[in-house]
Scaffold this active site. Structure first.
Site, PDB file in Angstrom:
ATOM      1  N   SER A  51     -13.040  -5.239  -9.051  1.00  0.00           N
ATOM      2  CA  SER A  51     -14.147  -4.282  -8.453  1.00  0.00           C
ATOM      3  C   SER A  51     -14.280  -3.207  -8.638  1.00  0.00           C
ATOM      4  O   SER A  51     -14.611  -2.485  -7.588  1.00  0.00           O
ATOM      5  CB  SER A  51     -13.756  -4.849  -6.368  1.00  0.00           C
ATOM      6  OG  SER A  51     -13.190  -6.662  -7.467  1.00  0.00           O
ATOM      7  N   GLU A  62      -8.166 -14.449 -16.989  1.00  0.00           N
ATOM      8  CA  GLU A  62      -8.629 -15.397 -16.509  1.00  0.00           C
ATOM      9  C   GLU A  62      -8.199 -16.647 -18.010  1.00  0.00           C
ATOM     10  O   GLU A  62      -8.408 -17.191 -18.542  1.00  0.00           O
ATOM     11  CB  GLU A  62     -10.359 -15.344 -16.782  1.00  0.00           C
ATOM     12  CG  GLU A  62     -10.625 -14.736 -15.343  1.00  0.00           C
ATOM     13  CD  GLU A  62     -11.999 -14.095 -14.728  1.00  0.00           C
ATOM     14  OE1 GLU A  62     -12.698 -14.229 -16.010  1.00  0.00           O
ATOM     15  OE2 GLU A  62     -11.896 -12.988 -14.198  1.00  0.00           O
ATOM     16  N   ASN A 116     -18.390  -7.048 -18.830  1.00  0.00           N
ATOM     17  CA  ASN A 116     -17.580  -7.967 -19.139  1.00  0.00           C
ATOM     18  C   ASN A 116     -18.476  -9.154 -18.080  1.00  0.00           C
ATOM     19  O   ASN A 116     -18.657  -9.417 -16.927  1.00  0.00           O
ATOM     20  CB  ASN A 116     -16.100  -7.989 -18.776  1.00  0.00           C
ATOM     21  CG  ASN A 116     -15.706  -9.899 -18.857  1.00  0.00           C
ATOM     22  OD1 ASN A 116     -16.313 -10.056 -19.813  1.00  0.00           O
ATOM     23  ND2 ASN A 116     -13.767  -9.584 -18.138  1.00  0.00           N
ATOM     24  N   TRP A 117     -19.520  -9.854 -19.110  1.00  0.00           N
ATOM     25  CA  TRP A 117     -20.435 -10.722 -18.601  1.00  0.00           C
ATOM     26  C   TRP A 117     -20.074 -12.442 -17.956  1.00  0.00           C
ATOM     27  O   TRP A 117     -20.656 -12.499 -16.706  1.00  0.00           O
ATOM     28  CB  TRP A 117     -21.692 -10.888 -18.499  1.00  0.00           C
ATOM     29  CG  TRP A 117     -23.121  -9.953 -19.307  1.00  0.00           C
ATOM     30  CD1 TRP A 117     -22.517  -8.450 -18.734  1.00  0.00           C
ATOM     31  CD2 TRP A 117     -23.213  -9.912 -19.924  1.00  0.00           C
ATOM     32  NE1 TRP A 117     -23.727  -8.044 -18.785  1.00  0.00           N
ATOM     33  CE2 TRP A 117     -24.283  -8.754 -19.608  1.00  0.00           C
ATOM     34  CE3 TRP A 117     -24.514 -10.964 -21.095  1.00  0.00           C
ATOM     35  CZ2 TRP A 117     -25.823  -8.387 -20.562  1.00  0.00           C
ATOM     36  CZ3 TRP A 117     -25.877 -10.341 -21.133  1.00  0.00           C
ATOM     37  CH2 TRP A 117     -26.379  -9.176 -21.639  1.00  0.00           C
ATOM     38  N   LYS A 118     -18.324 -12.594 -18.651  1.00  0.00           N
ATOM     39  CA  LYS A 118     -17.981 -13.412 -18.148  1.00  0.00           C
ATOM     40  C   LYS A 118     -18.839 -14.669 -18.596  1.00  0.00           C
ATOM     41  O   LYS A 118     -19.770 -14.299 -19.835  1.00  0.00           O
ATOM     42  CB  LYS A 118     -17.147 -13.680 -16.568  1.00  0.00           C
ATOM     43  CG  LYS A 118     -16.418 -12.617 -16.383  1.00  0.00           C
ATOM     44  CD  LYS A 118     -15.600 -12.721 -15.335  1.00  0.00           C
ATOM     45  CE  LYS A 118     -14.621 -11.787 -15.031  1.00  0.00           C
ATOM     46  NZ  LYS A 118     -14.432 -10.974 -14.033  1.00  0.00           N
ATOM     47  N   GLY A 130     -12.497 -10.013  -9.053  1.00  0.00           N
ATOM     48  CA  GLY A 130     -13.882 -10.798  -7.862  1.00  0.00           C
ATOM     49  C   GLY A 130     -13.593 -10.576  -6.780  1.00  0.00           C
ATOM     50  O   GLY A 130     -13.816 -11.098  -6.021  1.00  0.00           O
ATOM     51  N   GLU A 145      -6.146  -4.358 -15.095  1.00  0.00           N
ATOM     52  CA  GLU A 145      -6.493  -4.929 -14.669  1.00  0.00           C
ATOM     53  C   GLU A 145      -5.966  -6.148 -13.383  1.00  0.00           C
ATOM     54  O   GLU A 145      -5.480  -7.038 -14.619  1.00  0.00           O
ATOM     55  CB  GLU A 145      -7.657  -5.827 -15.214  1.00  0.00           C
ATOM     56  CG  GLU A 145      -8.741  -5.429 -15.941  1.00  0.00           C
ATOM     57  CD  GLU A 145     -10.068  -6.189 -16.411  1.00  0.00           C
ATOM     58  OE1 GLU A 145     -11.522  -5.792 -15.598  1.00  0.00           O
ATOM     59  OE2 GLU A 145      -9.993  -7.357 -16.785  1.00  0.00           O
ATOM     60  N   HIS A 169      -7.473 -10.760 -21.181  1.00  0.00           N
ATOM     61  CA  HIS A 169      -8.535 -11.115 -20.174  1.00  0.00           C
ATOM     62  C   HIS A 169      -6.982 -11.622 -19.300  1.00  0.00           C
ATOM     63  O   HIS A 169      -6.865 -12.844 -19.909  1.00  0.00           O
ATOM     64  CB  HIS A 169      -9.871 -11.299 -19.706  1.00  0.00           C
ATOM     65  CG  HIS A 169     -10.273 -10.938 -18.637  1.00  0.00           C
ATOM     66  ND1 HIS A 169      -9.787 -12.025 -17.385  1.00  0.00           N
ATOM     67  CD2 HIS A 169     -11.306 -10.267 -18.129  1.00  0.00           C
ATOM     68  CE1 HIS A 169     -10.649 -11.387 -16.649  1.00  0.00           C
ATOM     69  NE2 HIS A 169     -11.079 -10.344 -16.970  1.00  0.00           N
TER      70      HIS A 169
HETATM   71  P1  PGA Z   1     -14.367  -7.775 -11.621  1.00  0.00           P
HETATM   72  O1  PGA Z   1     -14.491  -8.525 -12.893  1.00  0.00           O
HETATM   73  O2  PGA Z   1     -15.321  -6.250 -12.012  1.00  0.00           O
HETATM   74  O3  PGA Z   1     -16.144  -8.702 -10.749  1.00  0.00           O
HETATM   75  O4  PGA Z   1     -13.884  -7.527 -10.238  1.00  0.00           O
HETATM   76  C1  PGA Z   1     -13.413  -6.938 -14.241  1.00  0.00           C
HETATM   77  C2  PGA Z   1     -13.159  -8.228 -14.950  1.00  0.00           C
HETATM   78  O5  PGA Z   1     -12.431  -9.091 -14.835  1.00  0.00           O
HETATM   79  O6  PGA Z   1     -13.306  -7.623 -16.308  1.00  0.00           O
END
Ligand code: PGA
Length: 250
Positions: free
Chosen positions: A212, A96, A9-11, A172, A166, A94
Site C-alpha cells: 500500500s 502471493e 509490480n503489475w501482478k 493491497g 512487504e 512474492h
Molecule cells: P500493493 O502491492 O502496493 O498493491 O499493496 C505491493 C506488492 O504486492 O508488491
C-alpha cells in the site's frame, strides 16, 4: 550507498495492449528520475514493453520465472527466456507466489540461482503475515526467509540481489506499515545482511518497502535511512500514481 529504486509490480493486471499503452505513457511522463525505475510486468508483456521502453530511463522486470532451466515443463517460463526478452530483473518470493502457488524456500532458492546464472537481477520479497506480526515474530520470519533462499549466495552474487520487505498485512489492503515500523524492520534486515556479507555490502544493498505504498505516504517512508525505495502494486497501474511515488525521491 544503496541504489534508490521505485519498482512497479503489475501482478495479473492489464492485457497486452493496455500494458503497452501504460509503458508508453510512463516513458513520456518519467524523465530524469532521482532513482532507478523498474516495471514488473506479466511474461507476455515483456518483449513488447522492452521495445517501448528502449532508450528511456525505465527498466524491465518479470514477476516470476521457473525453477527449472528448460525442458518438459508445460506452461513454465525460464529465466533464460525472461532474459531474452530484454528484461533485466525478476521479482521472486512474492507472498502471493508463496501462498497461492506453494513456492517453498527451496523452490525459491532454485529460482534465484537460475535467475542469477542467466544474468538477471533479483528483487527478492520477504515479509510476515498479520498473525506473525501480532505474535511479534516479524524479525524471525524475515531472517528465516533470507536464510532459506538467498543467504547461501556468494558475495559476488549478492550484488545482484535487491530485497523487498512487504508485510503481507499491508499488501493491497490500504493498510501501510508506519514509516517507523518499516524503518525498524528494514534496519534489522540490513543487520542480517551485514552478518552474512559484511557492513559495506549491507550498506549497498537496496531494501525496498512494499505494501500500500502510494504518492501520499512515499515521502515519509523514503525519508527513513534504511528504506531505499518501494515495490509498488496497485499504485503502479496508473502512470500518474506511479510517477507520484517516483517524485517522492525529489
Ligand atoms: P500493493 O502491492 O502496493 O498493491 O499493496 C505491493 C506488492 O504486492 O508488491
Amino acid at each position: 550507498m544503496a541504489k534508490k529504486i521505485v519498482a512497479g509490480n503489475w501482478k495479473m493486471n492489464k492485457n497486452l495492449q493496455e500494458g503497452i499503452a501504460l509503458a508508453k505513457e510512463l516513458t513520456e511522463v518519467v524523465k530524469n528520475p532521482n532513482c532507478d525505475v523498474i516495471i514488473g510486468t506479466p511474461f507476455i508483456h515483456l518483449a513488447s514493453v522492452a521495445e517501448v521502453i528502449k532508450g528511456s530511463c525505465i527498466q524491465l522486470s518479470a514477476e516470476n520465472c521457473a525453477n527449472k532451466a528448460s525442458g518438459a515443463y508445460t506452461g513454465e517460463v525460464s529465466a533464460e527466456m525472461v532474459k531474452s526478452t530484454g528484461a533485466e530483473y525478476v521479482i521472486l518470493g512474492h507472498s502471493e507466489r508463496r501462498e497461492y502457488y506453494a513456492e517453498t524456500p527451496e523452490i525459491l532458492k532454485e529460482k534465484v540461482e537460475l535467475a542469477l546464472a542467466n544474468g538477471l537481477k533479483v528483487i527478492f520479497c520477504i515479509g510476515e503475515s498479520l498473525e506473525e506480526r501480532e505474535a511479534n515474530k516479524q524479525n524471525e520470519v524475515v531472517k528465516a526467509e533470507l536464510a532459506g533462499s538467498v543467504f547461501h549466495l556468494s558475495a559476488e552474487q549478492w550484488k545482484n540481489i535487491i530485497i523487498a520487505y512487504e508485510p503481507i498485512w499491508a499488501i493491497g489492503t490500504g493498510k501501510t506499515a508506519t514509516a517507523d515500523q518499516a524503518e525498524e524492520i528494514h534496519a534489522y534486515i540490513r543487520s542480517c545482511v551485514a552478518e552474512v556479507y559484511g557492513a559495506e555490502a549491507a550498506a549497498e544493498t537496496s531494501i525496498l518497502y512494499g505494501g500500500s505504498c502510494k504518492a501520499s505516504n512515499a515521502p515519509e517512508l523514503f525519508a527513513k535511512p534504511d528504506i531505499d525505495g518501494g515495490l509498488i502494486g496497485g499504485a503502479s497501474l496508473k502512470a500518474a500514481d506511479f510517477k507520484g511515488i517516483i517524485d517522492a525521491w525529489g
